[in-house]
Design an enzyme around this catalytic site. Structure first.
Site, PDB file in Angstrom:
ATOM      1  N   HIS A  82      13.071  10.849  -3.406  1.00 46.61           N
ATOM      2  CA  HIS A  82      11.975   9.908  -3.198  1.00 46.61           C
ATOM      3  C   HIS A  82      11.549   9.288  -4.521  1.00 46.61           C
ATOM      4  O   HIS A  82      11.402   9.985  -5.520  1.00 46.61           O
ATOM      5  CB  HIS A  82      10.777  10.655  -2.581  1.00 46.61           C
ATOM      6  CG  HIS A  82       9.581   9.796  -2.351  1.00 46.61           C
ATOM      7  ND1 HIS A  82       9.481   8.927  -1.280  1.00 46.61           N
ATOM      8  CD2 HIS A  82       8.434   9.644  -3.056  1.00 46.61           C
ATOM      9  CE1 HIS A  82       8.331   8.296  -1.338  1.00 46.61           C
ATOM     10  NE2 HIS A  82       7.672   8.712  -2.404  1.00 46.61           N
ATOM     11  N   ASP A 161      -1.581  10.663   7.462  1.00 43.62           N
ATOM     12  CA  ASP A 161      -1.402   9.941   6.201  1.00 43.62           C
ATOM     13  C   ASP A 161      -1.332   8.436   6.434  1.00 43.62           C
ATOM     14  O   ASP A 161      -1.855   7.652   5.646  1.00 43.62           O
ATOM     15  CB  ASP A 161      -0.147  10.432   5.464  1.00 43.62           C
ATOM     16  CG  ASP A 161       0.070   9.628   4.198  1.00 43.62           C
ATOM     17  OD1 ASP A 161      -0.782   9.713   3.301  1.00 43.62           O
ATOM     18  OD2 ASP A 161       1.059   8.872   4.123  1.00 43.62           O
ATOM     19  N   ARG A 168      -7.397   4.020   2.442  1.00 50.50           N
ATOM     20  CA  ARG A 168      -7.496   4.129   0.977  1.00 50.50           C
ATOM     21  C   ARG A 168      -7.180   2.793   0.301  1.00 50.50           C
ATOM     22  O   ARG A 168      -7.802   2.417  -0.693  1.00 50.50           O
ATOM     23  CB  ARG A 168      -6.528   5.205   0.464  1.00 50.50           C
ATOM     24  CG  ARG A 168      -7.019   6.616   0.742  1.00 50.50           C
ATOM     25  CD  ARG A 168      -5.941   7.638   0.452  1.00 50.50           C
ATOM     26  NE  ARG A 168      -5.426   7.530  -0.895  1.00 50.50           N
ATOM     27  CZ  ARG A 168      -4.174   7.846  -1.255  1.00 50.50           C
ATOM     28  NH1 ARG A 168      -3.315   8.305  -0.364  1.00 50.50           N
ATOM     29  NH2 ARG A 168      -3.786   7.717  -2.493  1.00 50.50           N
ATOM     30  N   SER A 183      -0.537  12.930  -0.020  1.00 51.60           N
ATOM     31  CA  SER A 183       0.034  11.873   0.817  1.00 51.60           C
ATOM     32  C   SER A 183       1.570  11.907   0.746  1.00 51.60           C
ATOM     33  O   SER A 183       2.269  11.942   1.771  1.00 51.60           O
ATOM     34  CB  SER A 183      -0.508  10.517   0.338  1.00 51.60           C
ATOM     35  OG  SER A 183       0.264   9.457   0.810  1.00 51.60           O
ATOM     36  N   LYS A 187       4.572  13.843   3.701  1.00 45.41           N
ATOM     37  CA  LYS A 187       5.729  13.154   4.311  1.00 45.41           C
ATOM     38  C   LYS A 187       7.044  13.828   3.908  1.00 45.41           C
ATOM     39  O   LYS A 187       7.964  13.939   4.721  1.00 45.41           O
ATOM     40  CB  LYS A 187       5.736  11.683   3.876  1.00 45.41           C
ATOM     41  CG  LYS A 187       4.617  10.896   4.552  1.00 45.41           C
ATOM     42  CD  LYS A 187       4.499   9.490   4.028  1.00 45.41           C
ATOM     43  CE  LYS A 187       3.875   9.436   2.665  1.00 45.41           C
ATOM     44  NZ  LYS A 187       3.205   8.209   2.287  1.00 45.41           N
TER      45      LYS A 187
HETATM   46  N1  URA Z   1       2.759   6.529  -2.033  1.00 41.25           N
HETATM   47  C1  URA Z   1       2.319   7.285  -0.999  1.00 41.25           C
HETATM   48  O1  URA Z   1       3.055   7.575  -0.074  1.00 41.25           O
HETATM   49  N2  URA Z   1       1.042   7.702  -1.026  1.00 41.25           N
HETATM   50  C2  URA Z   1       0.185   7.415  -2.008  1.00 41.25           C
HETATM   51  O2  URA Z   1      -0.958   7.836  -1.967  1.00 41.25           O
HETATM   52  C3  URA Z   1       0.645   6.617  -3.076  1.00 41.25           C
HETATM   53  C4  URA Z   1       1.947   6.184  -3.054  1.00 41.25           C
END
Ligand code: URA
Length: 431
Positions: A82, A161, A168, A183, A187
């Site tokens: 990622h 999320d 957010r 966050s 995932k």
């Molecule tokens: N990417 C994400 O998935 N979450 C965040 O809070 C910031 C960047």
């Protein structure tokens, strides 16, 4: 329990319990808590921060709000890679191919791009016929055959999320390490793999501008991983210049193909080798990091990484004649060269502006429903520390319209000085 009491406790600096955090997360996700209370809660977290336990509970609650994917059917080591989002970031294509060629399963579910950094799926869809909308069974079948597949998300991972991130985004609460770490990790943890390999971008083109902040983010995510018994490795890399030269969908695919053929830009090649080697070494496949670096390089030079990329494209319906011969990719109406009017050392590149220029050309989306143009984008050649002479080629703009605003944006996106500035692409590795 009442949301206002929990908000008040966070506001006043008390440590919240698992039940309180879960109450807020689940309540908001399933529409029992309104936006205004969740916004206030997020702002209290933004200012007060969270303890390690609170971050763990928040991640756990978000993770459990959606589906969990195990991939039990796939034998052998599994990795998820990622990136926190970079300009010209096509690393996944090359790293995924190197890892697959090294015998590691790369099960990658990616999103579409929003904003100026571009999306992995959008880039792949510039290959005619490529299908990223596979179901899980088809995906697993391809990973079994080729060890590498990239698809769009099939299930509702970390539902909380999705909703909290959208809030957010409009309440100035993105830039909080506990919120970012939970966050991203909610995932990543939803897909069961042996290692989560993170590429954390730092610099003017990334949402983390400062190296120490990025280190803190990396450490927080590693700690979360440990609590869930999951290995995490973080490579911190600079986004103070665009990665490679190409920015834009088909342009980035072509550059990834060139790199897989051993003919890519040196910075991009080195980053891919380093991230691959860190991952290989962390999984214990080699005795030393040096051996892992050698292995990763060998997978490029013996063509096996390229073959895994090509096979993925074939298995997902893409036309592989484009992979063998990238000159087949359609070009936009104009390719506009920009030349330097001055001379000096490149001391600053406004990477975010380059990403924005590509988005304005049509390569990215402003809103999720927007169509994108796969052909457009730009190549930006100077690197920090390079000496540029008058008349040197700086950039080529791939455009369907001759828009002076974009040319100005690119022309103003770098600074030349008399003094040479140093630059480091790989800033740290933490695990
Ligand atoms: N990417 C994400 O998935 N979450 C965040 O809070 C910031 C960047």
């Amino acid at each position: 329990m009442r949301p206002q009491d929990i908000i008040l406790r966070k506001r006043d600096g008390f440590e919240l319990t698992e039940e309180e955090i879960d109450f807020m997360v689940m309540g908001y996700t399933f529409n029992k808590i309104p936006d205004y209370q969740m916004s206030s809660f997020l702002m209290a977290i933004y200012f007060r921060g969270m303890t390690d336990d609170e971050i763990y509970y928040l991640t756990k609650s978000m993770l459990n709000s959606g589906d969990i994917i195990t991939f039990d059917e796939i034998e052998g080591l599994k990795v998820d890679k990622h990136s926190t989002g970079g300009v010209g970031d096509k690393t996944t294509f090359v790293v995924g191919s190197i890892l697959a060629a090294s015998g590691i399963n790369v099960c990658k579910m990616s999103g579409r791009g929003l904003g100026y950094t571009g999306g992995t799926i959008d880039k792949l869809e510039s290959i005619p016929g490529f299908n990223a909308n596979l179901n899980e069974e088809e995906f697993i079948d391809i990973v079994k055959k080729n060890k590498f597949s990239i698809i769009g998300q099939t299930k509702n991972i970390a539902l909380a999320d999705k909703k909290i991130y959208a809030l957010r985004d409009v309440t100035a609460t993105v830039a909080s390490i506990p919120l970012i770490a939970s966050s991203i990790m909610s995932k990543k943890l939803a897909i069961k793999t042996d290692l989560i390999s993170l590429d954390i971008k730092v610099g003017n083109g990334a949402f983390m501008k400062d190296l120490n902040e990025a280190r803190l983010l990396a450490k927080t995510m590693i700690k979360i991983g440990k609590k869930f018994n999951r290995k995490v490795i973080s490579t911190l890399t600079s986004m103070d210049e665009n990665l490679g030269y190409a920015i834009g969908n088909s342009l980035e695919i072509i550059e990834a193909i060139d790199t897989l053929k051993g003919k890519g830009p040196i910075d991009f090649y080195e980053l891919c080798i380093q991230i691959s080697a860190n991952t290989i070494y962390e999984l214990g496949l080699t005795k030393t990091l040096e051996d892992a670096l050698e292995l990763a390089k060998e997978k490029i030079y013996n063509g096996s990484a390229f073959n895994h990329f090509k096979e993925m494209v074939l298995l997902q319906g893409g036309n592989i004649s484009y992979i063998d011969n990238p000159t087949l990719f359609e070009k936009p109406k104009y390719i506009i060269p920009l030349y330097s009017k001055e001379e000096g050392y490149v001391s600053l590149i406004d990477t975010k502006s380059l990403g924005l220029a590509s988005m304005m050309l049509g390569a990215g989306r402003v809103s999720l429903g927007d169509n994108i143009n796969h052909m457009v984008g730009l190549k930006f050649y100077p690197k920090i520390g390079d000496y540029i002479k008058k008349g040197d080629l700086i950039s080529e703009i791939y455009s369907d319209a001759n828009d002076n605003n974009i040319l100005d944006l690119v022309n103003n996106s770098y600074k030349l000085t008399k003094e040479k500035t140093d630059f480091k692409l790989i800033l740290d590795v933490l695990s």
